[in-house]
Write a protein that holds these residues in place. Structure first.
Motif, mmCIF file in Angstrom:
data_model
loop_
_atom_site.group_PDB
_atom_site.id
_atom_site.type_symbol
_atom_site.label_atom_id
_atom_site.label_comp_id
_atom_site.label_asym_id
_atom_site.label_seq_id
_atom_site.Cartn_x
_atom_site.Cartn_y
_atom_site.Cartn_z
ATOM 1 N N GLU A 102 0.838 -1.201 0.000
ATOM 2 C CA GLU A 102 0.000 0.000 0.000
ATOM 3 C C GLU A 102 0.873 1.252 0.000
ATOM 4 N N GLN A 103 1.965 1.206 0.762
ATOM 5 C CA GLN A 103 2.890 2.347 0.779
ATOM 6 C C GLN A 103 3.629 2.478 -0.549
ATOM 7 N N GLU A 104 3.879 1.341 -1.196
ATOM 8 C CA GLU A 104 4.564 1.362 -2.496
ATOM 9 C C GLU A 104 3.597 1.635 -3.638
ATOM 10 N N LYS A 105 2.288 1.700 -3.322
ATOM 11 C CA LYS A 105 1.235 1.935 -4.328
ATOM 12 C C LYS A 105 1.240 0.861 -5.417
ATOM 13 N N ILE A 106 1.286 -0.396 -4.941
ATOM 14 C CA ILE A 106 1.265 -1.553 -5.847
ATOM 15 C C ILE A 106 0.089 -2.435 -5.452
ATOM 16 N N ALA A 107 -0.699 -2.880 -6.446
ATOM 17 C CA ALA A 107 -1.858 -3.737 -6.183
ATOM 18 C C ALA A 107 -1.430 -5.203 -6.195
ATOM 19 N N ALA A 108 -2.081 -5.988 -5.341
ATOM 20 C CA ALA A 108 -1.777 -7.425 -5.274
ATOM 21 C C ALA A 108 -3.002 -8.183 -4.787
ATOM 22 N N GLU A 109 -3.195 -9.367 -5.337
ATOM 23 C CA GLU A 109 -4.280 -10.231 -4.880
ATOM 24 C C GLU A 109 -3.962 -10.763 -3.489
ATOM 25 N N PRO A 110 -4.953 -10.825 -2.588
ATOM 26 C CA PRO A 110 -4.706 -11.395 -1.249
ATOM 27 C C PRO A 110 -4.133 -12.815 -1.307
ATOM 28 N N GLN A 111 -4.604 -13.607 -2.304
ATOM 29 C CA GLN A 111 -4.112 -14.974 -2.422
ATOM 30 C C GLN A 111 -2.626 -14.996 -2.784
ATOM 31 N N ALA A 112 -2.188 -13.998 -3.563
ATOM 32 C CA ALA A 112 -0.765 -13.917 -3.914
ATOM 33 C C ALA A 112 0.085 -13.656 -2.672
ATOM 34 N N LEU A 113 -0.384 -12.743 -1.807
ATOM 35 C CA LEU A 113 0.357 -12.451 -0.576
ATOM 36 C C LEU A 113 0.337 -13.648 0.368
ATOM 37 N N ALA A 114 -0.786 -14.376 0.382
ATOM 38 C CA ALA A 114 -0.867 -15.573 1.229
ATOM 39 C C ALA A 114 0.148 -16.623 0.774
ATOM 40 N N ARG A 115 0.295 -16.762 -0.556
ATOM 41 C CA ARG A 115 1.278 -17.728 -1.077
ATOM 42 C C ARG A 115 2.704 -17.313 -0.714
ATOM 43 N N LEU A 116 2.989 -16.037 -0.826
ATOM 44 C CA LEU A 116 4.321 -15.539 -0.461
ATOM 45 C C LEU A 116 4.599 -15.757 1.028
ATOM 46 N N ALA A 117 3.595 -15.462 1.853
ATOM 47 C CA ALA A 117 3.762 -15.622 3.304
ATOM 48 C C ALA A 117 4.009 -17.086 3.670
ATOM 49 N N LYS A 118 3.292 -17.990 3.013
ATOM 50 C CA LYS A 118 3.476 -19.412 3.293
ATOM 51 C C LYS A 118 4.852 -19.886 2.862
ATOM 52 N N ALA A 119 5.323 -19.391 1.694
ATOM 53 C CA ALA A 119 6.634 -19.796 1.186
ATOM 54 C C ALA A 119 7.767 -19.272 2.062
ATOM 55 N N ALA A 120 7.526 -18.193 2.807
ATOM 56 C CA ALA A 120 8.581 -17.599 3.640
ATOM 57 C C ALA A 120 8.927 -18.461 4.841
ATOM 58 N N GLY A 121 8.032 -19.367 5.242
ATOM 59 C CA GLY A 121 8.336 -20.265 6.356
ATOM 60 C C GLY A 121 8.526 -19.574 7.685
ATOM 61 N N GLY A 122 7.778 -18.462 7.927
ATOM 62 C CA GLY A 122 7.861 -17.780 9.214
ATOM 63 C C GLY A 122 8.914 -16.698 9.282
ATOM 64 N N SER A 123 9.656 -16.476 8.174
ATOM 65 C CA SER A 123 10.710 -15.463 8.162
ATOM 66 C C SER A 123 10.219 -14.212 7.457
ATOM 67 N N VAL A 124 10.204 -13.094 8.165
ATOM 68 C CA VAL A 124 9.762 -11.825 7.571
ATOM 69 C C VAL A 124 10.748 -11.393 6.491
ATOM 70 N N ARG A 125 12.028 -11.555 6.756
ATOM 71 C CA ARG A 125 13.032 -11.151 5.762
ATOM 72 C C ARG A 125 12.894 -11.952 4.477
ATOM 73 N N ASP A 126 12.662 -13.264 4.597
ATOM 74 C CA ASP A 126 12.484 -14.084 3.408
ATOM 75 C C ASP A 126 11.251 -13.657 2.621
ATOM 76 N N SER A 127 10.187 -13.293 3.334
ATOM 77 C CA SER A 127 8.967 -12.866 2.643
ATOM 78 C C SER A 127 9.213 -11.587 1.850
ATOM 79 N N LEU A 128 10.003 -10.664 2.407
ATOM 80 C CA LEU A 128 10.296 -9.418 1.701
ATOM 81 C C LEU A 128 11.195 -9.667 0.492
ATOM 82 N N SER A 129 12.126 -10.604 0.610
ATOM 83 C CA SER A 129 12.983 -10.955 -0.520
ATOM 84 C C SER A 129 12.156 -11.580 -1.642
ATOM 85 N N LEU A 130 11.220 -12.462 -1.273
ATOM 86 C CA LEU A 130 10.351 -13.079 -2.274
ATOM 87 C C LEU A 130 9.442 -12.042 -2.931
ATOM 88 N N LEU A 131 8.951 -11.088 -2.122
ATOM 89 C CA LEU A 131 8.099 -10.038 -2.672
ATOM 90 C C LEU A 131 8.877 -9.169 -3.659
#
Length: 542
Positions: free
Chosen positions: A193-222
């Motif tokens: 939202e701060q970057e003004k980029i649209a994303a499907e909630p399901q896409a973010l859910a997939r990224l969050a699951k792939a991160a395995g509990g790591s916030v840094r990994d989720s940001l790298s994947l994003l």
């Protein structure tokens, strides 16, 4: 200005911005408010959950011009330098992976004595602390226990179990946990939202699951996903980018397994190969698919015996069996040069009929109790347990072999009784009943009922080893006799002299169906109960 990755751009600058570690943030903030600042901390937990970030925040809070404070100003020189990750004389970050020896620790001990140059405290942040050598830890002990008042140590590690207990006892330890997928997905939504980029909630859910509990990994994947797309970030794009297996593969493979279609599972494996999917990862994904199905349905109150997977009702035991076999499959594929062959063989194995051992045990228990049970023959019922154990015979060269119909007290040693109980008959039933526990029954073959005075029974043995073995199971013997007698029975054991008549010996006759045996033993194989067991197990007597 050069592009800054999201993991650095959105690194938390206050304790309130920490994601999923409120227990750590709250404790440190309270300590800063009250002035109860320890001289050594140990931050442990998985990668990418905020250990080093928290260490920097603590250093910033301690050396802020308005501090020590739980809310750094982020405006003074000290706060800004720490936020930018710039080198500071008074805040030192040490990588223990490359500075792990005793010489580096000795140098640290020398430098820690000097007062801070510009700040309130000298803060040492030691990352990957578990890689420090044993000798270096020993050299560090005294400094860590009694550092100068101006020095504070913060150790960060992903493997706290490798830190010596002597070091742990000198630190306040904080355990950082994995961040839940929901918290990560919500965090990613705020950043986009701060970057003004649209994303499907399901896409973010997939990224969050792939991160395995790591916030840094989720940001790298994003970061990677945003480089892949030019418009709205979709779940399909994330799946394609990260190599997620389409759900139709998992459901189709599950259907073929549960329907026991050997050709079907082989076709799915072939299709996986043709489309370039990694087979070992597929086995892991399918195992996770089954695990998640179990967890979701049981959490929703579904009965374990009626789980719904791929549109079919499957018992929990069957699903657990598949998960266990898949674990072996993944392990074997790791060391085999032909993973396709391994997966095909295991898949074919899983299409074989599944037998629930728990159900089989229940059938046996019902058989043992003599309850009614269908056996495949119309109208047949189970027969009460009346199996007769092998007979103990006295063989003499001067006379032919004879056998009693069941084990009973020897005529040469009559039982002394003075009770309304029919002790010989009860003893006879007892010897048949103890075969539920063969390890005890085999030793009781060489025993006899010496006396039965009311509720006081004496069982005698000529073999001291047999008597010792039965004594260890005395509670079982007493319980069985009490149940059969319908009243409490007290049991004592005695040692008798063995029978030393010349030419006689005591042996156990093990009957066989294909040789001449004494009629009472042979007739046991015609017992309906024995036939029932043969029918249940589809067996034969050898």
């Amino acid at each position: 200005m050069a592009y800054q990755v999201l993991a650095r751009k959105y690194r938390p600058q206050t304790f309130e911005q920490m994601i999923g570690q409120s227990h750590v943030a709250q404790t440190l903030a309270n300590a800063l408010k009250s002035g109860k600042i320890a001289h050594a901390y140990l931050f442990s937990g998985p990668r990418g959950v905020g250990k080093t970030t928290s260490a920097r925040l603590l250093a910033k809070a301690l050396n802020c011009e308005k501090g020590p404070t739980p809310i750094p100003c982020n405006a003074c020189e000290s706060c800004q330098r720490i936020s930018r990750g710039q080198e500071m004389v008074d805040v030192l970050e040490i990588d223990a992976a490359s500075n792990r020896g005793i010489e580096e620790i000795r140098e640290l001990r020398e430098n820690v004595r000097y007062a801070p140059a510009h700040s309130r405290y000298k803060v040492y942040i030691v990352d990957e602390a578990h890689q420090i050598t044993h000798d270096a830890f020993n050299a560090f002990l005294k400094t860590l226990e009694e550092p100068p008042a101006h020095a504070i140590f913060i150790l960060a590690t992903t493997e706290h179990q490798k830190i010596p207990a002597t070091i742990l006892s000198r630190c306040q330890m904080f355990r950082f946990k994995r961040v839940s997928p929901d918290e990560i997905a919500a965090h990613l939504a705020v950043l986009l939202e701060q970057e003004k980029i649209a994303a499907e909630p399901q896409a973010l859910a997939r990224l969050a699951k792939a991160a395995g509990g790591s916030v840094r990994d989720s940001l790298s994947l994003l970061d990677q996903a945003l480089s892949f797309t030019t418009g709205t970030l979709t779940a399909k794009q994330v799946e394609m980018l990260l190599g997620f297996l389409p759900e139709e593969f998992l459901i189709g493979f599950a259907s073929a397994l549960f329907e026991r279609q050997a050709a079907g599972v082989l076709q799915w494996v072939k299709q996986l190969m043709e489309e370039g999917w990694e087979l070992q990862q597929f086995a892991k994904d399918f195992r996770e698919f089954l695990r998640q199905s179990i967890v979701d349905q049981i959490a929703a109150g579904k009965k374990p015996g009626a789980l719904s997977i791929a549109g079919r009702t499957v018992p929990l035991a069957h699903v657990l069996h598949i998960v266990k076999i898949l674990g072996s499959c993944v392990e074997d594929m790791r060391w085999n040069d032909n993973p396709q062959l391994v997966l095909e063989l295991y898949a074919l194995r899983l299409t074989e009929p599944f037998v629930d051992v728990g159900d089989l045990v229940a059938r046996l228990e019902n058989l043992e109790r003599g309850g009614d049970r269908e056996t495949g023959r119309q109208g047949e019922k189970a027969i009460p347990n009346q199996i007769t154990p092998p007979a103990t015979l006295v063989l003499s060269p001067s006379r032919p072999v004879s056998a009693p119909s069941s084990i009973a007290p020897s005529p040469s040693h009559p039982v002394s009784t003075s009770s309304s109980l029919d002790a010989p008959a009860l003893w006879k039933r007892f010897l048949a009943e103890v075969w539920k526990k063969p390890s005890v029954a085999s030793h009781l073959e060489r025993a006899r009922l010496k006396s039965a005075e009311g509720s006081d029974w004496v069982i005698s043995f000529t073999d001291p080893f047999a008597m010792a073995a039965v004594q260890r199971a005395q509670s079982f013997v007493v319980e069985t006799l009490t149940i059969l007698a319908g009243q409490p029975i007290r049991v004592k054991f005695s040692q008798d002299e063995p029978d030393r008549r010349e030419g006689s010996t005591t042996v156990t006759v093990a009957p066989e169906i294909d040789r001449d045996v004494v009629p009472p033993v042979a007739s046991a194989f015609q017992d309906p109960h024995v036939q029932k067991v043969l029918d249940v197990f589809k067996g034969k007597i050898r």
